[in-house]
Design an enzyme around this catalytic site. Sequence first.
Site, short mmCIF file in Angstrom:
data_model
loop_
_atom_site.label_atom_id
_atom_site.label_comp_id
_atom_site.label_asym_id
_atom_site.label_seq_id
_atom_site.Cartn_x
_atom_site.Cartn_y
_atom_site.Cartn_z
N LYS A 213 0.82 -1.21 0.00
CA LYS A 213 0.00 0.00 0.00
C LYS A 213 0.86 1.27 0.00
O LYS A 213 0.63 2.21 -0.75
CB LYS A 213 -0.93 -0.01 1.22
CG LYS A 213 -1.66 1.27 1.48
CD LYS A 213 -2.60 1.63 0.32
CE LYS A 213 -2.99 3.09 0.37
NZ LYS A 213 -4.38 3.30 0.54
N CYS A 267 -3.54 10.81 1.75
CA CYS A 267 -2.83 9.54 1.54
C CYS A 267 -1.47 9.77 0.90
O CYS A 267 -0.44 9.47 1.49
CB CYS A 267 -3.66 8.65 0.65
SG CYS A 267 -5.38 8.60 1.17
N1 SAJ Z 1 -2.19 14.85 -8.57
C1 SAJ Z 1 -1.36 15.62 -9.37
N2 SAJ Z 1 -1.02 15.13 -10.60
C2 SAJ Z 1 -1.47 13.93 -11.06
C3 SAJ Z 1 -2.31 13.16 -10.23
C4 SAJ Z 1 -2.65 13.64 -8.98
O1 SAJ Z 1 -0.93 16.72 -9.00
O2 SAJ Z 1 -1.14 13.59 -12.20
C5 SAJ Z 1 -2.57 15.35 -7.23
C6 SAJ Z 1 -4.07 15.57 -7.07
O3 SAJ Z 1 -4.47 16.80 -7.57
C7 SAJ Z 1 -4.21 15.47 -5.56
C8 SAJ Z 1 -3.17 14.43 -5.18
O4 SAJ Z 1 -2.26 14.36 -6.26
O5 SAJ Z 1 -3.92 16.69 -4.94
C9 SAJ Z 1 -3.73 13.05 -4.89
O6 SAJ Z 1 -4.75 12.70 -5.80
P1 SAJ Z 1 -4.91 11.25 -6.44
O7 SAJ Z 1 -6.11 11.26 -7.33
O8 SAJ Z 1 -3.65 10.83 -7.08
O9 SAJ Z 1 -5.08 10.27 -5.19
P2 SAJ Z 1 -6.03 10.21 -3.87
O10 SAJ Z 1 -5.26 10.81 -2.74
O11 SAJ Z 1 -7.39 10.75 -4.13
O12 SAJ Z 1 -6.14 8.61 -3.70
C10 SAJ Z 1 -4.94 7.83 -3.62
C11 SAJ Z 1 -5.09 6.64 -4.59
N3 SAJ Z 1 -3.81 5.95 -4.75
C12 SAJ Z 1 -3.27 5.73 -5.96
O13 SAJ Z 1 -3.80 6.11 -7.00
C13 SAJ Z 1 -1.99 4.98 -5.99
C14 SAJ Z 1 -6.14 5.67 -4.04
O14 SAJ Z 1 -6.22 4.51 -4.85
C15 SAJ Z 1 -5.81 5.29 -2.58
O15 SAJ Z 1 -6.79 4.40 -2.04
C16 SAJ Z 1 -5.81 6.56 -1.77
O16 SAJ Z 1 -4.77 7.41 -2.28
C17 SAJ Z 1 -5.57 6.18 -0.30
O17 SAJ Z 1 -6.56 6.17 0.45
O18 SAJ Z 1 -4.44 5.82 0.04
#
Ligand code: SAJ
Length: 414
Positions: A213, A267
Amino acid sequence: MKTFNKVCVVGLGYIGLPTAAVIASRGMEVLGVDVSTYAVETINQGKIHIVEPDLDMLVQAAVMTGKLKAATVPDTADAFILAVPTPFKEDKKPDLSFIEAAVKSIAPFLKAGDLIILESTSPVGTTEKISRWLAELRTDLVLPHQDPDNAQLYVAHCPERVLPGRILQELVSNDRIIGGITPRCAEIATSLYLQFVRGECLQTSSRTAEMTKLTENSFRDVNIAFANELSMICDTLKINVWELIKLANRHPRVNILSPGPGVGGHCIAVDPWFIVDSAPEQANMIRLAREINDYKPHYVMDKVIKAADEFKRPVIACLGLAFKADIDDLRESPAVNITLALKQQNIGEILVVEPNIKALPASLSELKPNLVSLPEAIEKANILLILVDHKQFKALSLAEVARKIVIDTRGIFG
Ligand code: SAJ
């Protein structure tokens, strides 16, 4: 295969509540436990205290059929799922106090044959710690780390992996990693997940499950850091980073993520620190990625301050507060931090547009009078700072913003 009839879910937040509701919808009796009486009362009325698509209907149905009940204290059950927060402390060290409290709260209700599952994202070794804590709290029961063949309780880690905004689909369709203190613990835990998960259940040790994870979220963090670093390099070299990434991603083995104003949520900006804390000597790239992503909001701020310098009394419209597109979740959001910091700098008037909320939470009261509609913001602002790629902002045309200074941290204008 063991069949579970009654499940107790401790922690009714973004993971616990959807999990409890999905399990209840499969016909199992579920007791949801939370320390917040507000959450408990809301759920018992068939309502929800968090926002997630379709969750309200599912909870309402589960409560109405009597399959889901909420309380502030646990009760006996066949399986206990712990879905409580695991934040880090000031010094970036993991704070396991919520898990410890949850373990203490269920201990008096455990009986031989029960299963305890940790779903919270946790540092490597936490599930083993739970087994040890339980051994101290219940000296009358044999724990798996004490005697694998004669264990009376089963302890496993099954990390949640759902994406906010898609929780209900992913809760059922995602593959699950199920890590047991012993292989038998993993097997027993798998039989619970098979009662409500359609994805594959992959069994391993609790330590590997914990690390899996953390690895998933660190992988994403490192890749976002790469994109964020590129965006800053491109500013220096006067290259459009969005065009650059689009072109580079045409290579069959390149898939660069999107730069942004920083990484938010509970996360991705937290979990990598658990790896750094466990192996500080080795976790260099993971630490650096965190530092780059944490620096990005400051970089954006500096850009705005420079742009604001051109006006006597600039009006700056911050478009978006949520931590990512099309959700209403403002917690740990770089957009919120940037907006608040700009307000505190007192460099001009700050307007805020966040189409996904009706009112600002009390913690953001400083910004309160300035929550405006998108048309109003565009009309009044000199500087448009795009912080979130909400669909309403993506629908903007270049003509609409033609006479403004646009600082587009999400690349909606490409
Ligand atoms: N972000 C960027 N650029 C990107 C992708 C995301 O700047 O290309 C930013 C987003 O704007 C945001 C942050 O990253 O601020 C996180 O967003 P996210 O959509 O990547 O992830 P979370 O935090 O909503 O959910 C993540 C997920 N993990 C992965 O995709 C590996 C989810 O599957 C997990 O269950 C969750 O963390 C968790 O609970 O750990």
